[in-house]
Design a protein around this motif. Structure first.
Motif, PDB file in Angstrom:
ATOM      1  N   ARG A 216     -31.824 -21.628  -9.882  1.00  0.00           N
ATOM      2  CA  ARG A 216     -31.369 -22.697 -11.006  1.00  0.00           C
ATOM      3  C   ARG A 216     -32.705 -22.480 -12.064  1.00  0.00           C
ATOM      4  N   LEU A 217     -33.938 -22.505 -11.368  1.00  0.00           N
ATOM      5  CA  LEU A 217     -35.031 -22.675 -12.332  1.00  0.00           C
ATOM      6  C   LEU A 217     -35.447 -21.361 -12.993  1.00  0.00           C
ATOM      7  N   GLY A 218     -34.962 -20.169 -11.999  1.00  0.00           N
ATOM      8  CA  GLY A 218     -35.237 -18.862 -12.607  1.00  0.00           C
ATOM      9  C   GLY A 218     -34.314 -18.530 -13.660  1.00  0.00           C
ATOM     10  N   LYS A 219     -33.403 -19.001 -13.476  1.00  0.00           N
ATOM     11  CA  LYS A 219     -32.319 -18.719 -14.523  1.00  0.00           C
ATOM     12  C   LYS A 219     -32.493 -19.023 -15.866  1.00  0.00           C
ATOM     13  N   ALA A 220     -33.017 -20.572 -15.724  1.00  0.00           N
ATOM     14  CA  ALA A 220     -33.443 -21.202 -16.725  1.00  0.00           C
ATOM     15  C   ALA A 220     -34.414 -20.673 -17.568  1.00  0.00           C
ATOM     16  N   LEU A 221     -35.499 -20.414 -16.729  1.00  0.00           N
ATOM     17  CA  LEU A 221     -36.763 -19.827 -17.483  1.00  0.00           C
ATOM     18  C   LEU A 221     -36.469 -18.638 -18.067  1.00  0.00           C
ATOM     19  N   ARG A 222     -35.655 -17.638 -17.204  1.00  0.00           N
ATOM     20  CA  ARG A 222     -35.259 -16.440 -17.960  1.00  0.00           C
ATOM     21  C   ARG A 222     -34.596 -16.423 -19.314  1.00  0.00           C
TER      22      ARG A 222
ATOM     23  N   THR B 198     -23.665 -22.696 -10.453  1.00  0.00           N
ATOM     24  CA  THR B 198     -22.732 -22.473  -9.345  1.00  0.00           C
ATOM     25  C   THR B 198     -23.032 -23.504  -8.025  1.00  0.00           C
ATOM     26  N   PRO B 199     -22.198 -23.944  -7.503  1.00  0.00           N
ATOM     27  CA  PRO B 199     -22.348 -24.962  -6.566  1.00  0.00           C
ATOM     28  C   PRO B 199     -23.401 -24.706  -5.374  1.00  0.00           C
ATOM     29  N   ASP B 200     -23.589 -23.489  -5.259  1.00  0.00           N
ATOM     30  CA  ASP B 200     -24.591 -22.915  -4.030  1.00  0.00           C
ATOM     31  C   ASP B 200     -25.767 -22.321  -4.665  1.00  0.00           C
ATOM     32  N   ALA B 201     -26.061 -22.561  -6.084  1.00  0.00           N
ATOM     33  CA  ALA B 201     -27.271 -22.180  -6.545  1.00  0.00           C
ATOM     34  C   ALA B 201     -28.308 -22.855  -5.919  1.00  0.00           C
ATOM     35  N   THR B 202     -29.594 -22.192  -5.384  1.00  0.00           N
ATOM     36  CA  THR B 202     -30.622 -22.803  -5.099  1.00  0.00           C
ATOM     37  C   THR B 202     -31.430 -23.120  -5.999  1.00  0.00           C
ATOM     38  N   ARG B 203     -32.284 -24.266  -5.633  1.00  0.00           N
ATOM     39  CA  ARG B 203     -33.401 -25.116  -6.639  1.00  0.00           C
ATOM     40  C   ARG B 203     -34.015 -23.759  -7.425  1.00  0.00           C
ATOM     41  N   GLU B 204     -34.688 -22.635  -6.803  1.00  0.00           N
ATOM     42  CA  GLU B 204     -35.274 -21.564  -7.191  1.00  0.00           C
ATOM     43  C   GLU B 204     -34.477 -20.621  -8.221  1.00  0.00           C
TER      44      GLU B 204
ATOM     45  N   ASP C 299     -47.828 -34.377 -13.310  1.00  0.00           N
ATOM     46  CA  ASP C 299     -49.031 -33.828 -13.004  1.00  0.00           C
ATOM     47  C   ASP C 299     -48.926 -33.064 -11.538  1.00  0.00           C
ATOM     48  N   GLU C 300     -47.997 -33.310 -10.733  1.00  0.00           N
ATOM     49  CA  GLU C 300     -47.485 -32.435  -9.584  1.00  0.00           C
ATOM     50  C   GLU C 300     -46.688 -31.355  -9.893  1.00  0.00           C
ATOM     51  N   LEU C 301     -46.237 -31.152 -11.038  1.00  0.00           N
ATOM     52  CA  LEU C 301     -45.145 -30.095 -11.411  1.00  0.00           C
ATOM     53  C   LEU C 301     -46.077 -28.837 -11.458  1.00  0.00           C
ATOM     54  N   PRO C 302     -45.521 -27.851 -10.806  1.00  0.00           N
ATOM     55  CA  PRO C 302     -45.999 -26.533 -11.026  1.00  0.00           C
ATOM     56  C   PRO C 302     -45.946 -25.966 -12.654  1.00  0.00           C
ATOM     57  N   PRO C 303     -46.743 -25.100 -13.162  1.00  0.00           N
ATOM     58  CA  PRO C 303     -46.790 -24.689 -14.386  1.00  0.00           C
ATOM     59  C   PRO C 303     -45.413 -24.425 -15.055  1.00  0.00           C
ATOM     60  N   ASP C 304     -44.628 -23.291 -14.375  1.00  0.00           N
ATOM     61  CA  ASP C 304     -43.442 -22.732 -14.929  1.00  0.00           C
ATOM     62  C   ASP C 304     -42.257 -24.199 -15.176  1.00  0.00           C
ATOM     63  N   GLU C 305     -42.499 -24.933 -14.190  1.00  0.00           N
ATOM     64  CA  GLU C 305     -41.484 -26.066 -14.704  1.00  0.00           C
ATOM     65  C   GLU C 305     -41.953 -27.144 -15.772  1.00  0.00           C
TER      66      GLU C 305
ATOM     67  N   GLY D 193     -28.954 -34.716 -16.052  1.00  0.00           N
ATOM     68  CA  GLY D 193     -29.933 -33.452 -15.787  1.00  0.00           C
ATOM     69  C   GLY D 193     -30.319 -33.600 -14.390  1.00  0.00           C
ATOM     70  N   ARG D 194     -30.415 -34.652 -13.722  1.00  0.00           N
ATOM     71  CA  ARG D 194     -31.097 -34.711 -12.415  1.00  0.00           C
ATOM     72  C   ARG D 194     -32.583 -34.051 -12.690  1.00  0.00           C
ATOM     73  N   GLU D 195     -33.122 -33.570 -11.408  1.00  0.00           N
ATOM     74  CA  GLU D 195     -34.378 -33.170 -11.356  1.00  0.00           C
ATOM     75  C   GLU D 195     -34.591 -32.219 -12.205  1.00  0.00           C
ATOM     76  N   LEU D 196     -33.686 -31.117 -12.413  1.00  0.00           N
ATOM     77  CA  LEU D 196     -34.101 -29.826 -12.988  1.00  0.00           C
ATOM     78  C   LEU D 196     -33.700 -29.771 -14.546  1.00  0.00           C
ATOM     79  N   GLY D 197     -32.789 -30.544 -14.754  1.00  0.00           N
ATOM     80  CA  GLY D 197     -32.271 -30.257 -15.956  1.00  0.00           C
ATOM     81  C   GLY D 197     -31.006 -29.214 -15.976  1.00  0.00           C
ATOM     82  N   ASN D 198     -30.367 -28.816 -17.127  1.00  0.00           N
ATOM     83  CA  ASN D 198     -29.414 -27.702 -16.891  1.00  0.00           C
ATOM     84  C   ASN D 198     -29.660 -27.115 -18.455  1.00  0.00           C
ATOM     85  N   HIS D 199     -29.643 -25.718 -18.108  1.00  0.00           N
ATOM     86  CA  HIS D 199     -29.678 -24.821 -19.169  1.00  0.00           C
ATOM     87  C   HIS D 199     -28.170 -24.464 -19.331  1.00  0.00           C
ATOM     88  N   GLN D 200     -27.404 -24.192 -18.409  1.00  0.00           N
ATOM     89  CA  GLN D 200     -25.894 -23.800 -18.377  1.00  0.00           C
ATOM     90  C   GLN D 200     -25.475 -24.410 -17.042  1.00  0.00           C
TER      91      GLN D 200
END
Length: 761
Positions: free
Chosen positions: A390-396, A382-388, A313-319, A372-379
Motif C-alpha cells: 500500500r505504501l509503495g503504490k502510494a509513493l509511486r 485490494t483486501p490482501d494488499a500488505t502494508r508495504e 518523529d517515529e515515522l520513517p522518511p518515506d512515510e 484513512g486509518r494509519e496509512l491513508g489512501n491513494h486509491q
C-alpha cells in the motif's frame, strides 16, 4: 393563536416565531374570492388573490454554507493552519460560536439543520440508504416537520439548494421518482447538486442533477466546487434581475472536504513543505493559535493521542514524505473551497446586497474523518494488499494525489490534528471530536460586535429557529396541507447584541447518538458512552458512562464518573428520557445496506442510450454476487468500437467494450487491470454480446466468460480478487476516468446499441 414550541423552549423564542397569523392565511391553496359575481361585467366586482407571499420590508437574504468533513482545528478562522481568507473575513466581521455541535455524521446533521429538529425526530438516525424499520431510522423526512426552505418560501423568499442534499430516501432517488422528497419537493425553487440521496461524488467527474434531471458532464472538466459556485451566482443573478426587492435563501453545501480529496496540483502546491513537521507539531501550533484567538479556553490542554496514531518523529522518511503530501492536498482542497465560497460572497457584495444578507457558516457537518486509518489512501486497495504494498503504490503515484487518477484520504494522524484540541473523529457521537464544529454568523445590518466570540452551547437544530427569528419570518401552522409539529431547536438570536455576549445559554439539554456511541449534555456536564463495534480504536473496557464537566474541562480529559456517581445516574436517566422522546431507540451499531429502492428484489435492469449520453441507476447492487451483462447491438459493415457497458472508473470498475474487432471485458481492482479478450472477431449485423461473472467459494473466487451470439469466445479465472464496480452503471460510454487503459473516456460506442441488460444470477 397556536404556538408550536416544545416545552423546553417555551418562552425562549421571540414573537417573530409565533405560528399562524393572517399573513399566511391569504396564501392557502384555494384563495377566498372577496369580490362579487354578476351576470354582466357591470354587475361584477373583481377581486384578485395575492399572487405570491410577500416578505417583510427589508427582509435580508439568507445564505447557509456547509463545508463537509472538516474538524474544529483545520480552518484559519478558528486557529487552524489551512488558509481560509473568506471564512476569516466572515468571522472577523461577524460572530464566532465556539460551543456549536453537530450529529457526528452527514445526513443526520443535514436533516437536523434543515428542519430545526433532532435527527432521530425527523427519522435520520443514520443514512436513508441504510435505513432501519423504526421511526428514528427509516430515512423519510416527515412533511409535518418543514424544512427551512419551505418556511422561508411561505415568507416570500426564493429558495435555492446547491451541492450536497443527502436527505432524500434512496427509494425516491431514481428517475422514476416520486420527486416530492427531492429538494424541489421540500421547498427549494431550484436544485443543482449531487443525487439527493448520495453523500457526494467524484470531484473531477461529478454526477450532478439540475432540479430532478441528470446534468450532462461538464465538457471543460472543471472541479465540482467551481461548478456549484457558478450555479449559485447564476441563481442569485437571475433572481435579483427578476425581483430585486425579493430576498433569497441559498443553501450551499459543498462536497469538499469529504474524501476523495480532489484538487488541482497548484492548490496543493501552495502548502509544499508546510506540514513537514508533522501532526504532533500541528496540534501544538494550532492550540496556541486557538488560545490567541479566544476560541478555546486559555487553560485548554491537548487531548491524549488517539489510539492507532503514531508519534510523527517515529515515522520513517518515506512515510513522512507521503503523509505530508496527503495533508498538502487536503489543505489545498479546503483553500480552494474557501476561494469558491468567496466568489459567491463577492458577487453578493458587488450587487449591493451583502450588508443585508445573513450568512451562516458551518465549518463541518461533523468532525474530521478518520477513515484513512494509519496509512491513508491513494486509491482503493485490494483486501490482501500488505502494508508495504500500500505504501509503495502510494509513493509511486504521489504526484497524482488530488488528480482525477487518485481517490485520496489522509491518515488518521492528520484527521486527529484537524480536530485539535479534541479526541477522535467523525462518527463518534460521544466525543467532541466527532460533534464539535465551528459556527459563524455574519449579518452586517444587525451584528455590531464585529469579530465577537460567543461561548453559549448550541446544536445544529438551533440554526433554523435562529434564522427565522433574525429575519422576522413566521412558521405557518400548516404547510402544503400538513399541520406542523414543534420546532425543537433554540434560537441563538439572543446572543447577537454585544451586551448579551455572556448571557446564560438557553439550549441546556442535548442528547447525541451515532451507531451505538451516545452521550448527553446538560447544564455544562456531559455523560459520554463510547462504542466502536470494530474495537480497534476503543476497547470494550471503555464502554461505560464517562463524566466530564465541560465548563472546567473543555475537551474531555478528566473523567469524573467515579467521583460523582449520582451525576452519572442523573445524566443517564436524562439520556434515556430524551432517547424515548425523540425515537433514538433501539441503539444499533451495524448498518446493513438496505437500499429499499424501486429496484429491490429485482434481478434485472435494462439500460437504453436514447435521450441521454449515459444512464445512471442507484440501488441495483449487482456486484454483490454473480451477474451477467448482455448488450444488443447493430454493427455496421464498416465496424464499430466503444464501450457497451461500464461501471466505476480508473480506481475500481468493470467495462465491456469493443476495440479492433474484439470484445473485451476489463476488470479493474484498485488500479490492477485484468482484461479478457475474445478469440473471435466481432461480426457485422445484429449481434448479442454477453459477459458472465460467476462468484464461487462465498464470493472469494471470480470467473469471467464472454459470449458472442451465444458462442463462448473467452474465459478467465480471476481467482481471489476484490469486488469491483461503481455507483453508476452506464450503457454506451464510460463516464469519468476510464476503467481500462486501452481507451480514453468517454469512448462512446459507434454502432447502434439497442439496449443493455444487467442480470443478477
Amino acid at each position: 393563536m397556536k404556538q408550536f414550541i416544545s416545552n423546553r423552549n417555551l418562552g425562549l423564542i421571540s414573537s417573530a416565531f409565533m405560528l399562524g397569523g393572517s399573513a399566511m392565511a391569504q396564501y392557502s391553496p384555494t384563495p377566498v374570492f372577496n369580490g362579487k359575481i354578476g351576470k354582466t361585467p357591470e354587475e361584477t366586482k373583481e377581486a384578485f388573490p395575492a399572487v405570491n407571499p410577500q416578505a417583510s420590508e427589508g427582509a435580508p437574504n439568507v445564505v447557509w454554507i456547509v463545508i463537509d468533513d472538516i474538524g474544529y482545528g483545520a480552518a484559519s478562522a478558528f486557529g487552524g493552519l489551512i488558509e481560509t481568507p473568506t471564512l476569516d473575513r466572515l468571522a472577523g466581521q461577524g460572530l464566532r460560536y465556539t460551543n456549536f455541535h453537530t450529529c457526528a455524521f452527514s445526513a443526520p446533521t443535514r436533516a437536523a439543520l434543515l428542519t430545526g429538529r433532532n435527527q432521530h425526530s425527523v427519522h435520520f438516525g443514520f443514512f436513508a440508504s441504510t435505513s432501519y424499520g423504526t421511526p428514528g431510522y427509516d430515512g423519510y423526512l416527515p412533511f409535518e416537520k418543514a424544512t427551512i426552505a419551505e418556511i422561508l418560501r411561505e415568507n416570500g423568499y426564493n429558495t435555492f439548494a446547491i451541492g450536497k442534499y443527502h436527505v432524500t430516501h434512496s427509494a425516491d432517488a431514481s428517475q422514476a421518482g416520486p420527486f416530492n422528497r427531492w429538494p424541489t419537493g421540500r421547498g427549494f425553487d431550484h436544485y443543482f447538486g449531487f443525487s439527493p440521496d448520495e453523500w457526494g461524488t467524484d470531484q473531477w467527474h461529478p454526477v450532478l442533477y439540475r432540479d430532478t434531471q441528470r446534468e450532462p458532464e461538464d465538457p471543460q472538466g472543471r472541479h465540482v466546487t467551481e461548478l456549484l459556485a457558478n450555479e449559485a451566482i447564476r441563481y442569485i443573478a437571475d433572481q435579483k434581475s427578476a425581483a430585486p426587492d425579493k430576498p433569497f435563501f441559498l443553501y450551499f453545501a459543498t462536497g469538499a472536504g469529504h474524501a476523495p480529496h480532489h484538487v488541482a496540483p497548484e492548490w496543493a502546491d501552495r502548502y509544499k513543505g508546510k506540514f513537514d513537521k508533522g501532526w504532533d507539531w500541528y496540534r501544538e501550533e494550532v492550540l496556541a493559535r486557538q488560545k490567541q484567538l479566544g476560541v478555546v479556553p486559555a487553560d485548554t490542554r491537548l487531548a491524549p493521542r488517539n489510539n492507532g496514531v503514531k508519534p510523527w518523529d517515529e515515522l520513517p522518511p518515506d512515510e513522512k514524505k507521503l503523509f505530508a503530501r496527503y495533508m498538502e492536498t487536503y489543505a489545498g482542497f479546503i483553500s480552494h473551497t474557501d476561494y469558491e465560497i468567496g466568489r459567491i460572497i463577492r458577487f453578493i457584495e458587488n450587487i449591493g446586497q451583502l450588508d443585508n444578507t445573513l450568512v451562516v457558516v458551518l465549518i463541518g457537518d461533523n468532525g474530521a474523518e478518520g477513515a484513512g486509518r494509519e496509512l491513508g489512501n491513494h486509491q482503493p486497495n485490494t483486501p490482501d494488499a500488505t502494508r508495504e504494498e500500500r505504501l509503495g503504490k502510494a509513493l509511486r503515484h504521489i504526484d497524482l494525489l488530488g488528480t482525477e487518477y487518485s481517490s485520496p484520504n489522509y491518515p488518521d494522524g492528520w484527521a486527529a490534528a484537524a480536530n485539535t484540541p479534541f479526541r477522535y473523529y467523525k462518527s463518534y457521537a460521544n466525543y467532541e471530536g466527532g460533534t464539535q464544529d465551528p459556527l459563524i454568523l455574519f449579518y452586517p445590518k444587525k451584528i455590531k460586535d464585529r469579530g465577537g466570540i460567543r461561548h453559549q452551547y448550541s446544536y445544529v437544530s438551533d440554526v433554523l429557529p435562529t434564522t427565522v427569528e433574525i429575519v422576522g419570518a413566521k412558521v405557518p401552522t400548516v404547510i402544503k396541507g400538513y399541520p406542523q409539529e414543534p420546532v425543537e431547536g433554540v434560537s441563538l438570536a439572543y446572543t447577537l447584541a454585544p451586551e448579551n455576549r455572556n448571557l446564560p445559554e438557553r439550549h441546556t439539554v442535548q442528547y447525541y447518538e451515532m451507531t451505538g456511541s451516545h452521550a448527553i449534555y446538560k447544564d455544562g456536564w456531559k455523560a459520554s458512552f463510547p462504542h466502536d463495534f470494530r474495537t480497534e480504536r476503543l476497547p470494550r473496557s471503555e464502554e461505560r458512562w464517562h463524566l466530564y464537566n465541560l465548563r472546567e474541562d473543555y475537551n474531555e480529559i478528566n473523567d469524573l464518573a467515579d467521583q460523582h456517581p449520582e451525576k452519572v445516574r442523573e445524566l443517564a436517566e436524562a439520556f434515556d428520557a430524551e432517547a424515548w422522546k425523540y425515537n433514538v431507540y433501539p441503539l444499533k451499531d451495524r448498518w446493513e445496506t438496505k437500499n429499499r429502492t424501486i429496484l429491490d428484489g429485482k434481478k434485472q435492469v435494462v439500460l437504453y442510450t436514447e435521450g441521454r449520453p449515459y444512464a445512471s441507476l442507484y440501488g441495483f447492487r449487482y456486484t454483490a454476487g454473480s451477474y451477467a451483462v448482455t448488450a444488443h447491438a447493430l454493427i455496421p459493415q464498416s465496424g464499430a468500437e466503444g464501450v457497451l457497458f461500464s461501471s466505476g472508473n480508473a480506481a475500481s470498475g468493470v467495462s465491456l467494450y469493443v476495440k479492433q474487432k474484439k470484445l473485451v471485458f476489463a476488470w479493474n481492482a484498485a488500479g490492477n487491470l485484468t482484461e479478457i479478450i475474445s478469440a473471435k472477431n466481432v461480426p457485422v449485423g445484429e449481434v448479442v454480446f454477453k459477459a458472465e461473472v460467476i462468484y464461487s467459494n462465498e464470493g472469494k473466487n471470480k470467473a469471467v466468460t464472454l459470449y458472442i451470439d451465444g458462442e463462448k469466445v473467452a474465459d478467465r479465472d480471476l481467482g481471489t480478487v476484490q469486488t469491483v464496480g461503481g455507483n453508476n452503471i452506464e450503457a454506451g460510454r464510460n463516464f469519468g476516468t476510464p476503467v481500462s487503459t486501452a481507451y480514453k473516456s468517454p469512448y462512446i460506442f459507434t454502432g447502434n446499441l439497442k439496449k443493455v441488460t444487467v442480470d443478477r444470477l
